[in-house]
Motif scaffolding. Structure first.
Motif, PDB file in Angstrom:
ATOM      1  N   THR A  75      -5.866   3.678  -3.386  1.00 48.10           N
ATOM      2  CA  THR A  75      -7.269   3.366  -3.757  1.00 48.10           C
ATOM      3  C   THR A  75      -8.147   4.934  -4.045  1.00 48.10           C
ATOM      4  N   GLY A  76      -7.374   5.937  -3.861  1.00 50.88           N
ATOM      5  CA  GLY A  76      -8.138   7.343  -4.096  1.00 50.88           C
ATOM      6  C   GLY A  76      -8.644   7.828  -2.739  1.00 50.88           C
ATOM      7  N   GLU A  77      -8.328   7.032  -1.441  1.00 55.46           N
ATOM      8  CA  GLU A  77      -8.895   7.836  -0.132  1.00 55.46           C
ATOM      9  C   GLU A  77      -7.963   8.804   0.021  1.00 55.46           C
ATOM     10  N   GLN A  78      -8.555   9.691   0.824  1.00 62.49           N
ATOM     11  CA  GLN A  78      -7.769  10.964   1.100  1.00 62.49           C
ATOM     12  C   GLN A  78      -7.047  10.566   2.358  1.00 62.49           C
ATOM     13  N   VAL A  79      -5.834  11.210   2.416  1.00 59.43           N
ATOM     14  CA  VAL A  79      -5.143  10.847   3.604  1.00 59.43           C
ATOM     15  C   VAL A  79      -4.717  12.436   4.080  1.00 59.43           C
ATOM     16  N   THR A  80      -4.697  12.891   5.373  1.00 62.34           N
ATOM     17  CA  THR A  80      -4.084  13.920   5.833  1.00 62.34           C
ATOM     18  C   THR A  80      -3.634  13.775   7.221  1.00 62.34           C
ATOM     19  N   THR A 105      -1.518  16.675   2.990  1.00 62.01           N
ATOM     20  CA  THR A 105      -2.855  15.929   2.521  1.00 62.01           C
ATOM     21  C   THR A 105      -2.218  15.450   1.261  1.00 62.01           C
ATOM     22  N   ALA A 132       0.697   5.935  -0.325  1.00 56.42           N
ATOM     23  CA  ALA A 132       0.102   7.311  -0.065  1.00 56.42           C
ATOM     24  C   ALA A 132       1.248   8.338  -0.398  1.00 56.42           C
ATOM     25  N   ALA A 184      -3.337  11.357  -1.095  1.00 55.77           N
ATOM     26  CA  ALA A 184      -4.415  10.200  -1.273  1.00 55.77           C
ATOM     27  C   ALA A 184      -3.538   8.870  -1.311  1.00 55.77           C
ATOM     28  N   ASP A 185      -4.308   7.697  -1.083  1.00 54.78           N
ATOM     29  CA  ASP A 185      -3.654   6.316  -1.201  1.00 54.78           C
ATOM     30  C   ASP A 185      -3.798   5.889  -2.585  1.00 54.78           C
ATOM     31  N   SER A 239       0.712  -1.207  -0.118  1.00 48.62           N
ATOM     32  CA  SER A 239       0.052  -0.023   0.077  1.00 48.62           C
ATOM     33  C   SER A 239       0.842   1.201   0.085  1.00 48.62           C
TER      34      SER A 239
END
Length: 73
Positions: free
Chosen positions: A61-66, A56, A41, A58-59, A39
């Motif tokens: 899968t497109g999920e936002q990461v902050t 800020t 990001a 994304a990973d 995985s």
């Protein structure tokens, strides 16, 4: 310019990297986190007035990461 590495602990230990690049305005640099299960990001960060990182991105899968990363001198 500065750069550094950090470890992310949880269900697995992931390795992160950040690199300051003021040519990326309005961001102050970029970051990435890679984990043993492949995985990943990544994104950009801005420095706070205190010199900490506010990130800020994304990973895979497109999920936002902050996250916020305190930087000690």
């Amino acid at each position: 310019m500065f750069e550094g590495r950090f470890d992310v602990y949880g269900a697995q230990t992931c390795v992160g990297k950040f690199v300051r690049n003021d040519g990326m305005l309005p961001a102050n640099g970029w970051w990435e986190i890679a984990c043993p299960d492949n995985s990943f990001a990544g994104g950009t960060f801005r420095l706070t007035q205190e010199g900490n990182i506010n990130a800020t991105g994304a990973d895979v899968t497109g999920e936002q990461v902050t996250f916020d990363l305190p930087i000690s001198n």
